[in-house]
Design an enzyme around this catalytic site. Sequence first.
Site, PDB file in Angstrom:
ATOM      1  N   TRP A   1       0.846  -1.181   0.000  1.00 14.65           N
ATOM      2  CA  TRP A   1       0.000   0.000   0.000  1.00 14.65           C
ATOM      3  C   TRP A   1       0.890   1.242   0.000  1.00 14.65           C
ATOM      4  O   TRP A   1       1.841   1.336   0.786  1.00 14.65           O
ATOM      5  CB  TRP A   1      -0.874  -0.040   1.254  1.00 14.65           C
ATOM      6  CG  TRP A   1      -1.831   1.088   1.431  1.00 14.65           C
ATOM      7  CD1 TRP A   1      -2.658   1.634   0.493  1.00 14.65           C
ATOM      8  CD2 TRP A   1      -2.082   1.790   2.645  1.00 14.65           C
ATOM      9  NE1 TRP A   1      -3.414   2.631   1.066  1.00 14.65           N
ATOM     10  CE2 TRP A   1      -3.087   2.751   2.388  1.00 14.65           C
ATOM     11  CE3 TRP A   1      -1.577   1.697   3.945  1.00 14.65           C
ATOM     12  CZ2 TRP A   1      -3.582   3.604   3.370  1.00 14.65           C
ATOM     13  CZ3 TRP A   1      -2.070   2.557   4.921  1.00 14.65           C
ATOM     14  CH2 TRP A   1      -3.063   3.498   4.628  1.00 14.65           C
TER      15      TRP A   1
ATOM     16  N   ASP B   1      -0.814  -6.066   9.295  1.00 16.79           N
ATOM     17  CA  ASP B   1      -1.801  -5.073   8.887  1.00 16.79           C
ATOM     18  C   ASP B   1      -3.041  -5.862   8.479  1.00 16.79           C
ATOM     19  O   ASP B   1      -3.015  -6.567   7.470  1.00 16.79           O
ATOM     20  CB  ASP B   1      -1.274  -4.234   7.721  1.00 16.79           C
ATOM     21  CG  ASP B   1      -2.233  -3.102   7.358  1.00 16.79           C
ATOM     22  OD1 ASP B   1      -1.855  -2.237   6.542  1.00 16.79           O
ATOM     23  OD2 ASP B   1      -3.371  -3.077   7.882  1.00 16.79           O
TER      24      ASP B   1
ATOM     25  N   LYS C   1     -13.346  -1.229   5.858  1.00 15.84           N
ATOM     26  CA  LYS C   1     -13.999  -2.000   4.807  1.00 15.84           C
ATOM     27  C   LYS C   1     -14.978  -3.015   5.344  1.00 15.84           C
ATOM     28  O   LYS C   1     -16.096  -3.111   4.851  1.00 15.84           O
ATOM     29  CB  LYS C   1     -12.952  -2.741   3.942  1.00 15.84           C
ATOM     30  CG  LYS C   1     -12.136  -1.833   3.047  1.00 15.84           C
ATOM     31  CD  LYS C   1     -10.961  -1.267   3.786  1.00 15.84           C
ATOM     32  CE  LYS C   1     -10.040  -0.470   2.902  1.00 15.84           C
ATOM     33  NZ  LYS C   1      -9.012   0.218   3.733  1.00 15.84           N
TER      34      LYS C   1
END
Lengths: 405, 429
Positions: free
Chosen positions: A134, A215, A251
Amino acid sequence: MDSVFSNVDRAPEDPILGVTVAYNNDPSPAKLNLGVGAYRTEEGKPLVLDVVRRAEQQLVNDPSRVKEYIPIAGLADFNKLSAKLILGADSPAIQESRVATIQCLSGTGSLRVGSEFLKKHYHQCVIFIPKPTWGNHPKVFNLAGLSVEYYRYYDPATRGLDFQGLLEDLGAAPSGAIVLLHACAHNPTGVDPTSEQWEQIRQLIRSKSLLPFFDSAYQGFASGSLDTDAHSVRTFVADGGECLIAQSYAKNMGLYGERVGALSIVCKSADVASKVESQVKLVVRPMYSSPPIHGASIVATILKSSDMYNDWTIELKGMADRIISMRQQLFEALQAKGTPGDWSHIIKQIGMFTFTGLNKEQVAFMTKEYHIYMTSDGRISMAGLSTKTVPHLVDAIHAAVTRVV
Amino acid sequence: MAAMAMTIRNSASRRTMTSGPISGLRSMSSWWKNVEPAPKDPILGVTEAFLADPSPEKVNVGVGAYRDDNGKPVVLECVREAERRIAGTSFMEYLPMGGSVKMVDETLKLAYGNNSEFIKDKRIAAVQSLSGTGACRLFADFQKRFRPGSEIYIPVPTWSNHHNIWRDAQVPQKTYHYYHPETKGLDFSGLMDDVKNAPEGSFFLLHACAHNPTGVDPTEEQWREISQLFKAKNHFAFFDMAYQGFASGDPKRDAKSIRIFLEDGHHIGISQSYAKNMGLYGQRVGCLSVLCEDEKQAVTVKSQLQQLARPMYSNPPLHGAQIVSTILGDPQLKGLWLKEVKTMADRIIGMRTTLRESLEKLGSPLSWEHVTKQIGMFCYSGLTPEQVDRLTSEYHIYMTRNGRISMAGVTTGNVGYLANAIHEVTKSS
């Protein structure tokens, strides 16, 4: 009077968030936003989960609710429930009070607070991150004062995992180095290790005394199962070792803008966990004093009610299933069109993103000629696709692959 | 059985893992065994201690969170109404890195004026921030990055977290005289001397109104003199405005210091918070603004502020910003808010008067004039740490050890008890 900041240069647009800016500025009715990883329905609309709306109503209708500062470490029940969610209700680490959990601002905030804690208290200042990762990861770690190294991860030739490269690079890391691991649904590639590969990674990391920093931004969103998507984290914790975990509810609960997440630090003992928590609070206080109450209250409301929790798992599976179905549709459509190349990675990769393998020039072409918006690394957000828009994307990919090299 | 197993396991991990089933962990102890327990935050630790106290008489005049006359936290009516309108309508999508444009626009009007030319000319770089703390931290990080040699001048005393913020941003700190213990007022000549002696172009942190923790503010005339001296020295003024509306009851009046500096041509920075004046504490809503030379520079500076926010939290939280925009964007709700802010400020002003009168009636040998001269949420009582400790241990009264009393925690129900206790610990002074 002259400005004291007249030496300041204009910063470049954020590569990911800048995509949506460009998309919004495009007047074409055919435009398609496959940039930012925010879920969209089949109709292309953002989705607020039903269970979230119910929690929201419950909160607003409760006259006893106040807006006071919550503790520096956040809401206690939110923290407990978040740890349970990622580690499993029966986790010995939880039962032994070895986990320090601090509510943070989504995944980003959890990563930043965890990194600042490491910079202050950990003996190693280098973090190994996968290539690619990311776009915001290296910035978060740099600003926390950690130095960033890369380990091989994505193999462009297979559009899968470069497992040998990964093992070599982590094997060569200095003892004690921090290692960033995507718990599931790797962003941007969608390529995850198999469980056998995870086991080898775990053994290597433990044998070299490397410190894992997970993560976890897509728990439940990748496979549709919260437990399955937590498997990698749980095997590491089961071996009794220490690790850090950044959790996001952006999300999987659709709470993007409310910035809800948690940092968990799994320690060897309850005593250590308690001291660690007290030190993490010292990182938080000069950053923003205490985290925002609203999103965490919604999460806690849902997680503590078995009815709402069950309803959530159903809606979550619904989102994951739609994405898996989009992968299938895109793959089959490319096959049907006879687009050159092997597109099986689309159905092998998992989670919100597909790393198409398209290059910068092809991406630019697709944006200019077909009004398709995606990040220049060829990453598309499957959440932004629908049955209706798959044909347009297929046309664009086909054109890009055959006309632009 | 389980407890025994846990004990064995814990003692094993205290030594080494001698019988773990997984290889590689045998000789590993914790990475964190050298981590010391952190000291309690001096302010927030007070409330923790208060909550743990079982005494029915306990009084919390520690943290600066408003309480009504029954000692209860307050959610403003305008906020409740805004929430009712928001619930069920928000899509909870990410805000831009710079936050809610609507909220920021309304917030700038409060600080700079409804008809501010700077707003019209788009000269203000502004981003939504995580309340006042977040705004100060973003500014400190920005200062570090773009003025790396600079220091920050901080008043003595100040909110304790100010020191933490600039320290973690790695900006060296200096102090300037502010509070005068003898008068329990402003050390104006000390302040002006320090401003004059600071190197040209120094960065100063100023409390726009209702100084925390002392409640001591410069007069309008003194602000004008400070501004003139700042001009002569080319200093940069960064205002922390956490109590606009809360100090006098009138937001325009409370922004006077800022308006004076703007009139005098300073390019200032401002941290604004809605924690107290809208009671949105836990929502973490605020705004950082920097007045620039022109629109181009404002765009530039804003882009760089966003670059600092992105690796900290990506984008700021939505809910609190929606509450603020809903209220300030609706004339009726805004009118209600202004009324409610004035009510809170008036209650505090009333409590100051009552506390002072009660102490005088008890025949205190000391002067308590400062209780009504000081302004805002806090009263710097002049109590010593030892006296504060006695108040806590003997009377279950909780405040920070610098003698700061949060007037918001004082009610008609407890003011007598409080006055009596203060009198008891000070009467032999």
